[in-house]
Design an enzyme around this catalytic site. Structure first.
Site, PDB file in Angstrom:
ATOM      1  N   HIS A  74      89.974  45.485 111.079  1.00  0.00           N
ATOM      2  CA  HIS A  74      90.473  45.107 109.637  1.00  0.00           C
ATOM      3  C   HIS A  74      91.764  45.571 109.531  1.00  0.00           C
ATOM      4  O   HIS A  74      92.238  46.819 110.193  1.00  0.00           O
ATOM      5  CB  HIS A  74      89.652  45.826 108.732  1.00  0.00           C
ATOM      6  CG  HIS A  74      88.286  45.004 108.362  1.00  0.00           C
ATOM      7  ND1 HIS A  74      87.799  45.136 107.179  1.00  0.00           N
ATOM      8  CD2 HIS A  74      87.665  44.247 108.967  1.00  0.00           C
ATOM      9  CE1 HIS A  74      86.572  44.271 107.197  1.00  0.00           C
ATOM     10  NE2 HIS A  74      86.617  43.811 108.459  1.00  0.00           N
ATOM     11  N   TYR A 203      88.184  48.030  97.122  1.00  0.00           N
ATOM     12  CA  TYR A 203      87.849  49.228  96.322  1.00  0.00           C
ATOM     13  C   TYR A 203      88.057  49.139  94.728  1.00  0.00           C
ATOM     14  O   TYR A 203      89.019  48.442  94.532  1.00  0.00           O
ATOM     15  CB  TYR A 203      88.530  50.519  96.726  1.00  0.00           C
ATOM     16  CG  TYR A 203      88.665  51.056  98.012  1.00  0.00           C
ATOM     17  CD1 TYR A 203      88.691  50.322  99.336  1.00  0.00           C
ATOM     18  CD2 TYR A 203      87.848  52.259  98.514  1.00  0.00           C
ATOM     19  CE1 TYR A 203      88.390  50.853 100.714  1.00  0.00           C
ATOM     20  CE2 TYR A 203      87.294  52.672  99.689  1.00  0.00           C
ATOM     21  CZ  TYR A 203      87.874  52.031 100.682  1.00  0.00           C
ATOM     22  OH  TYR A 203      87.387  52.496 102.056  1.00  0.00           O
ATOM     23  N   PRO A 295      83.480  60.110 100.363  1.00  0.00           N
ATOM     24  CA  PRO A 295      83.495  58.856 101.253  1.00  0.00           C
ATOM     25  C   PRO A 295      84.621  57.883 100.822  1.00  0.00           C
ATOM     26  O   PRO A 295      84.906  57.099 101.624  1.00  0.00           O
ATOM     27  CB  PRO A 295      82.232  58.198 101.171  1.00  0.00           C
ATOM     28  CG  PRO A 295      81.230  58.927 100.528  1.00  0.00           C
ATOM     29  CD  PRO A 295      82.122  60.115  99.867  1.00  0.00           C
ATOM     30  N   LYS A 299      86.625  59.061 105.601  1.00  0.00           N
ATOM     31  CA  LYS A 299      86.937  59.909 106.576  1.00  0.00           C
ATOM     32  C   LYS A 299      85.994  60.972 107.141  1.00  0.00           C
ATOM     33  O   LYS A 299      86.220  61.501 108.353  1.00  0.00           O
ATOM     34  CB  LYS A 299      88.104  60.774 105.764  1.00  0.00           C
ATOM     35  CG  LYS A 299      89.566  60.465 105.524  1.00  0.00           C
ATOM     36  CD  LYS A 299      90.275  60.172 106.706  1.00  0.00           C
ATOM     37  CE  LYS A 299      91.365  58.794 106.455  1.00  0.00           C
ATOM     38  NZ  LYS A 299      90.940  57.721 107.429  1.00  0.00           N
ATOM     39  N   TYR A 387      95.095  56.081 105.639  1.00  0.00           N
ATOM     40  CA  TYR A 387      93.637  55.363 105.687  1.00  0.00           C
ATOM     41  C   TYR A 387      93.320  54.978 107.258  1.00  0.00           C
ATOM     42  O   TYR A 387      92.140  55.302 107.662  1.00  0.00           O
ATOM     43  CB  TYR A 387      93.720  54.040 105.078  1.00  0.00           C
ATOM     44  CG  TYR A 387      92.410  53.517 104.718  1.00  0.00           C
ATOM     45  CD1 TYR A 387      91.837  52.522 105.669  1.00  0.00           C
ATOM     46  CD2 TYR A 387      91.435  53.828 103.779  1.00  0.00           C
ATOM     47  CE1 TYR A 387      90.381  52.009 105.534  1.00  0.00           C
ATOM     48  CE2 TYR A 387      90.323  53.253 103.384  1.00  0.00           C
ATOM     49  CZ  TYR A 387      89.723  52.318 104.196  1.00  0.00           C
ATOM     50  OH  TYR A 387      88.692  51.496 104.082  1.00  0.00           O
TER      51      TYR A 387
HETATM   52  P1  FAS Z   1      75.006  65.121 110.504  1.00  0.00           P
HETATM   53  O1  FAS Z   1      74.881  65.736 108.988  1.00  0.00           O
HETATM   54  O2  FAS Z   1      75.432  63.523 110.573  1.00  0.00           O
HETATM   55  O3  FAS Z   1      74.066  65.617 111.663  1.00  0.00           O
HETATM   56  C1  FAS Z   1      73.875  66.886 111.671  1.00  0.00           C
HETATM   57  C2  FAS Z   1      72.310  66.804 112.425  1.00  0.00           C
HETATM   58  O4  FAS Z   1      72.264  68.323 112.488  1.00  0.00           O
HETATM   59  C3  FAS Z   1      71.236  66.064 111.761  1.00  0.00           C
HETATM   60  O5  FAS Z   1      70.787  65.330 112.631  1.00  0.00           O
HETATM   61  C4  FAS Z   1      70.412  67.264 111.111  1.00  0.00           C
HETATM   62  O6  FAS Z   1      68.985  66.995 111.295  1.00  0.00           O
HETATM   63  C5  FAS Z   1      70.729  68.195 112.388  1.00  0.00           C
HETATM   64  N1  FAS Z   1      70.332  69.852 111.667  1.00  0.00           N
HETATM   65  C6  FAS Z   1      70.686  70.215 110.669  1.00  0.00           C
HETATM   66  N2  FAS Z   1      70.477  71.650 110.443  1.00  0.00           N
HETATM   67  C7  FAS Z   1      69.689  71.909 111.582  1.00  0.00           C
HETATM   68  C8  FAS Z   1      68.916  73.115 112.370  1.00  0.00           C
HETATM   69  N3  FAS Z   1      69.330  74.345 111.495  1.00  0.00           N
HETATM   70  N4  FAS Z   1      68.512  72.904 113.414  1.00  0.00           N
HETATM   71  C9  FAS Z   1      68.872  71.752 114.182  1.00  0.00           C
HETATM   72  N5  FAS Z   1      69.242  70.646 113.638  1.00  0.00           N
HETATM   73  C10 FAS Z   1      69.763  70.614 112.382  1.00  0.00           C
HETATM   74  N6  FAS Z   1      80.935  59.437 105.865  1.00  0.00           N
HETATM   75  C11 FAS Z   1      81.709  58.112 105.772  1.00  0.00           C
HETATM   76  O7  FAS Z   1      82.781  58.146 106.459  1.00  0.00           O
HETATM   77  N7  FAS Z   1      81.591  57.079 104.788  1.00  0.00           N
HETATM   78  C12 FAS Z   1      80.297  57.239 104.196  1.00  0.00           C
HETATM   79  O8  FAS Z   1      79.916  56.029 103.440  1.00  0.00           O
HETATM   80  C13 FAS Z   1      79.450  58.420 104.468  1.00  0.00           C
HETATM   81  N8  FAS Z   1      78.412  58.123 103.608  1.00  0.00           N
HETATM   82  C14 FAS Z   1      77.368  59.408 103.670  1.00  0.00           C
HETATM   83  C15 FAS Z   1      76.178  59.462 102.921  1.00  0.00           C
HETATM   84  C16 FAS Z   1      75.419  60.563 103.161  1.00  0.00           C
HETATM   85  C17 FAS Z   1      74.104  60.402 102.206  1.00  0.00           C
HETATM   86  C18 FAS Z   1      75.829  61.740 103.852  1.00  0.00           C
HETATM   87  C19 FAS Z   1      74.990  62.889 103.790  1.00  0.00           C
HETATM   88  C20 FAS Z   1      77.143  61.821 104.320  1.00  0.00           C
HETATM   89  C21 FAS Z   1      77.893  60.458 104.346  1.00  0.00           C
HETATM   90  N9  FAS Z   1      79.070  60.346 105.052  1.00  0.00           N
HETATM   91  C22 FAS Z   1      79.813  59.338 105.151  1.00  0.00           C
HETATM   92  C23 FAS Z   1      79.452  61.412 106.330  1.00  0.00           C
HETATM   93  C24 FAS Z   1      78.890  61.450 107.192  1.00  0.00           C
HETATM   94  O9  FAS Z   1      79.164  59.974 108.054  1.00  0.00           O
HETATM   95  C25 FAS Z   1      79.260  62.457 108.207  1.00  0.00           C
HETATM   96  O10 FAS Z   1      80.721  62.766 108.331  1.00  0.00           O
HETATM   97  C26 FAS Z   1      78.870  62.314 109.422  1.00  0.00           C
HETATM   98  O11 FAS Z   1      77.340  62.370 109.552  1.00  0.00           O
HETATM   99  C27 FAS Z   1      78.901  63.616 110.190  1.00  0.00           C
HETATM  100  O12 FAS Z   1      78.286  63.714 111.271  1.00  0.00           O
HETATM  101  P2  FAS Z   1      77.596  65.327 111.952  1.00  0.00           P
HETATM  102  O13 FAS Z   1      78.826  66.298 111.706  1.00  0.00           O
HETATM  103  O14 FAS Z   1      77.009  65.094 113.192  1.00  0.00           O
HETATM  104  O15 FAS Z   1      76.653  65.916 110.665  1.00  0.00           O
HETATM  105  C1  PHB Z   2      81.057  52.129 104.288  1.00  0.00           C
HETATM  106  O1  PHB Z   2      80.903  51.031 104.720  1.00  0.00           O
HETATM  107  O2  PHB Z   2      79.893  52.725 104.382  1.00  0.00           O
HETATM  108  C2  PHB Z   2      82.129  52.699 103.626  1.00  0.00           C
HETATM  109  C3  PHB Z   2      83.469  51.856 103.755  1.00  0.00           C
HETATM  110  C4  PHB Z   2      84.536  52.865 103.332  1.00  0.00           C
HETATM  111  C5  PHB Z   2      84.336  54.004 102.685  1.00  0.00           C
HETATM  112  C6  PHB Z   2      83.281  54.400 102.400  1.00  0.00           C
HETATM  113  C7  PHB Z   2      82.115  53.978 102.886  1.00  0.00           C
HETATM  114  O3  PHB Z   2      85.573  54.542 102.164  1.00  0.00           O
END
Ligand code: FAS
Ligand code: PHB
Length: 393
Positions: A74, A203, A295, A299, A387
């Site tokens: 994109h 957005y 989000p 990032k 971005y």
């Molecule tokens: P994660 O949280 O993905 O992974 C951590 C892992 O550790 C999990 O699998 C968990 O089960 C495990 N864990 C936790 N405690 C533990 C323990 N005590 N023992 C063993 N394992 C354990 N980012 C965006 O850029 N765009 C988005 O739209 C977006 N939407 C999101 C929506 C939600 C609901 C959430 C929670 C996050 C969102 N994020 C988004 C951010 C997300 O993408 C994170 O930045 C990304 O998952 C980070 O990855 P990890 O650091 O691996 O953490």
């Molecule tokens: C998504 O596609 O999940 C998405 C894209 C851009 C954002 C947040 C989420 O800033």
């Protein structure tokens, strides 16, 4: 029952899986301890946009074949406000850079496939994980797995266990400082097998609240609506979601919306959070374990990737030459990039969401921010360079 490894990785999300893949590719033995099942981890629908730095890292980790084939490059995003929709030419204003649409779900699948191919060591459904002697030369982890108490001796621990993990909780309160802002709203997300409303992201700043039109492919769309904190996803049947999304979109765009049954719905709270420092002895925080961004700036996943980039290089340097300089510098190096992404995500969130308590002055400032953005090439360059992702080095 004693196990040995060079690096213990707590958490098997994107941070843990990518860290494990890079370390093993470089001959460093590691074990992932993951609380959930593999299917649970694979069932998470989260991020959608990846920066060039993340793309390069995935390619260097040899997990990019499907991304190279299916990822959508994109060159711009749209911002809609006051009934109008205007494009930010990211490619032009970032000096030729772009982003890619490729979902975190897909990245996690690719990482698991690569881990399987290299016979990576991942223990799922572990519980009672505890980190011990993290300031010594011989830290170790105890945990329960398959109803057995186990111990993993290691040289380093990568805390990749997300915001609610055990790693950050292991830092003594005397050395850990946290910075936090909790936003007075949440995001309601919907995934549908429908063609995206536009070929780029939109957005939206609207008086009812923020909206985002994103996608996962040319046939799978991802939409978000700003909703009050504590919103119950069951109060939002598809019809209600589609209707409210159309209200928040400019009329002409709303007419182009193709609706269909949702295949996933979720409400996510929004916060900005940073923990300092990111290391304590031989324990290092990576990804959401160390920081959280709203989000709005896309990032979250990309910061996890840059933490993996910095820490994996520092660990390689140690195991190849015994030099601990980069390991000692990890926290400061990662935090410099993290804070800039936290600032950008906070700024995008302030500009695009409805803040009920900010009153009419707040609304005027937001409107002026948006009008200024599209009146100034300098302002567009600031948005674009953040971005697409600031440089890793
Ligand atoms: P994660 O949280 O993905 O992974 C951590 C892992 O550790 C999990 O699998 C968990 O089960 C495990 N864990 C936790 N405690 C533990 C323990 N005590 N023992 C063993 N394992 C354990 N980012 C965006 O850029 N765009 C988005 O739209 C977006 N939407 C999101 C929506 C939600 C609901 C959430 C929670 C996050 C969102 N994020 C988004 C951010 C997300 O993408 C994170 O930045 C990304 O998952 C980070 O990855 P990890 O650091 O691996 O953490
Ligand atoms: C998504 O596609 O999940 C998405 C894209 C851009 C954002 C947040 C989420 O800033």
């Amino acid at each position: 029952m004693g196990m040995q490894t060079q690096v213990a990785i707590i958490g098997g999300g994107p941070s843990g899986l990518l860290m494990s893949q890079i370390l093993q590719l470089n001959g460093i033995d590691n074990v992932i301890l993951e609380r959930q099942t593999r299917d649970y981890v694979l069932g998470r629908v989260r991020a959608g946009i990846i920066e060039q730095g993340t793309i390069d890292l995935l390619r260097s980790a040899d997990v990019a074949d499907r991304m190279n084939r299916d990822g959508l490059v994109h060159e711009g995003i749209d911002i809609a406000f006051a009934g109008e929709r205007q494009r930010v030419d990211l490619h032009k204003y970032s000096g030729g850079k772009t982003v890619m649409v490729y979902g975190q779900t897909e990245i996690t699948e690719d990482l698991y496939e690569a881990r399987d191919k290299m016979v990576g060591k991942i223990l799922h459904e572990v519980s009672d994980v505890e980190l011990h002697e993290v300031t010594s030369q011989n830290p170790y982890v105890t945990f329960k797995h398959e109803n057995q108490e186990k111990r993993l001796d290691c040289q380093f621990i990568a805390g990749c266990d997300g915001f609610h993990g055990v790693s950050r909780a292991t830092f003594p309160c005397s050395i850990l400082k946290t910075y936090e802002r909790v936003y007075p709203f949440a995001w309601l997300g919907l995934l549908s097998e429908t063609p995206p409303i536009s070929d780029e992201l939109i957005y939206v700043n609207h008086k009812n609240g923020f909206a985002l039109c994103s996608m996962r492919s040319e046939t799978r769309s991802r939409y978000y609506l700003q909703v009050p904190v504590g919103t119950d996803v069951n109060d939002w049947p598809d019809e209600r979601f589609w209707e409210e999304l159309k209200v928040r979109l400019p009329d002409q765009t709303a007419n182009e919306l193709i609706t269909g049954p949702s295949i996933e719905n979720a409400v996510a709270p929004l916060r900005s959070f940073v923990a300092e420092p990111l290391s304590h002895g031989r324990l290092f925080l990576v990804g959401d374990a160390g920081h959280i961004v709203p989000p709005t700036g896309a990032k979250g996943l990309n910061l996890a990737a840059s933490d993996v980039y910095y820490l994996s290089r520092a660990l390689l340097e140690f195991f190849q030459s015994g030099d601990e300089t980069a390991l000692k510098g990890y926290s400061n190096r990662a935090l410099q990039r993290i804070w800039k992404a936290v600032r950008f995500s906070w700024w995008m969130t302030l500009m695009l969401h409805k803040f009920p308590d900010d009153g009419e002055f707040g609304e005027k400032i937001q409107q002026t921010e948006l009008e200024y953005l599209f009146s100034s090439e300098a302002a567009l360059s600031v948005l674009a360079e953040n971005y697409v992702g600031l440089p890793l080095d």
